[in-house]
Design an enzyme around this catalytic site. Sequence first.
Site, PDB file in Angstrom:
ATOM      1  N   HIS A   1      18.142 106.124  -4.708  1.00  0.00           N
ATOM      2  CA  HIS A   1      19.415 106.733  -4.288  1.00  0.00           C
ATOM      3  C   HIS A   1      20.582 105.760  -4.358  1.00  0.00           C
ATOM      4  CE1 HIS A   1      16.959 110.057  -3.163  1.00  0.00           C
ATOM      5  NE2 HIS A   1      16.373 109.406  -2.182  1.00  0.00           N
TER       6      HIS A   1
ATOM      7  N   ARG B   1      36.782 103.727   1.625  1.00  0.00           N
ATOM      8  CA  ARG B   1      37.027 102.339   1.212  1.00  0.00           C
ATOM      9  C   ARG B   1      37.120 102.284  -0.307  1.00  0.00           C
ATOM     10  NH1 ARG B   1      31.979 101.753  -1.144  1.00  0.00           N
ATOM     11  NH2 ARG B   1      30.321 102.775   0.007  1.00  0.00           N
TER      12      ARG B   1
END
Length: 501
Positions: free
Chosen positions: A235, A292
């Site tokens: 992942h 971010r």
Amino acid sequence: MIKKILIANRGEIAIRVMNTCREMGIQTVAVYSEADYSSLHVSYADEAYCIGPAPSAESYLNIEKIIEVAKKTGADAIHPGYGFLSENAKFSQRCKDENIIFIGPAPYAIDTMGDKITARKTMMDAGVPVVPGTKEPITDLDDAVKVIKEIGLPVMVKASAGGGGKGMRLVEKEEDIISSVKAAKSEALSAFGNDAVYVEKYISSPHHIEFQVLADNHGNCVHLFERECSVQRRHQKVVEETPSPIMTEEVRKEMGKHAVAAAQAVNYSGAGTIEFITDDNLNYYFLEMNTRLQVEHPITEEVVGLDLVKEQIKIANGEKLSFKQEDLGQRGHAIEVRIYAEDPDNNFMPNPGKIEHIQFPLGPGIRNDTYVYNGFEIPIYYDPMISKLVVWGANRSDAIQRMKRALKVFKINGVKTSIPFLYQIMEVESFVKGRYTTHFIQNNEQELKMRADCNMECAEIGTIVAFLDYMNKREAKLSSINEESASSKWKESGRKFRFLI
Ligand code: ADP
Ligand code: ADP
Ligand code: MG
């Protein structure tokens, strides 16, 4: 106006941020742990301060120490990079309290998006499609069985506080439900200190497609198109590209609108990423928002023609975005590969160590965001990423050719790296055709490994070894000649480099 920025990070991203600061005439302050004494970000900054021992919890995650350095050095802003404190609402708040600009969103946006259950609810209210699943955390195991049967197997059990691919369990069989929920909960507790988990329908043939957004503090928000990040292992992203080879103009417009709506729902400010999971028919669902700068932001920069760190700093300065959605477009194609110090033959285990010799690719369309150098010892304490190799090409097949050229000449001696494996990815038919899902690496494992082995040609290795030997000897000679003059230059430059006691 921001005149001095403290970069609360290390490695390639610290250097990436400093590069833009230099272009904008902004002074830079580095912080580093004891393990990073000889890291390039330390010597790259105008000033550098040691903030504690090697473990992140005692250095790069030490909020008070970082704030103390910012205040003592008179930094007006802090850039958190990615990872570490970049998605920590407390840190964003502490900066605010101290009148230091946090180059990122307000605590509210970080908190809302940082908790995946809250984020899902917020998105539903904003009309953004989410993966079908539970609205509340799973608290009772019997309940879990009932709820999961209603949603229909297979499902993903996911940690609400999750990140970096951790705290996730795919459940395919009914008898595995209870053990998977238990496992996800305990993994979430130890990784994030929060055991809340929820359930999402598992999207089959999944593609990870994300949208870059930029929002100023004056109500303007645009998207900078998509990034396709479906080449993943555990992942986690391995290769990213833009545009996505499966995207259509119509869906791009629609997803872009939803990405902007998602950011506006939390009054977002700065650069952020809305991640979607899509199926083969381009039905798409919100996965999460990363509040971010993203690891893979350079591919967007290459294709859209903007410097995202510069945009972040301008937004933090209170400036309005200098462009509208209709001013933006995608030009050509960009691909990024993440080069890690890891051993592809040993289940990709991290393989930190000393870099004996490194040779970077050069030439048109190549960008190498890195922080390593000849003789650098990669610390064992942090993410073992060595470099982000980014290429730009006029179209997708040119970009693939360019990436192959770059990877062929990218030589690292001393540690094992993922370079041969990444090269093979560029050759696999489904990648070349742009027809791949998040199962790509798993589905092509044998081919990727087999080819990676035969990529290593004995003749070539012999040449490299001989060359390296020559280079090492030459360098040793040069450095002994230059040592004296270099150290006097160092003193003359007046660069501040000291410990903060
Ligand atoms: P990207 O999409 O930019 O790759 P990731 O979610 O993979 O984003 O995270 C980027 C970096 O931040 C990685 O180094 C990852 O290990 C780290 N990271 C992300 N979320 C967390 C978290 N909740 N706790 C600790 N580290 C995290
Ligand atoms: P993280 O915060 O760890 O990055 P994400 O929710 O972004 O977690 O998921 C990471 C990756 O896991 C996705 O890119 C995708 O490959 C896979 N994934 C997550 N949720 C699903 C889902 N519901 N169906 C299929 N794959 C999923
Ligand atoms: Mg994610």
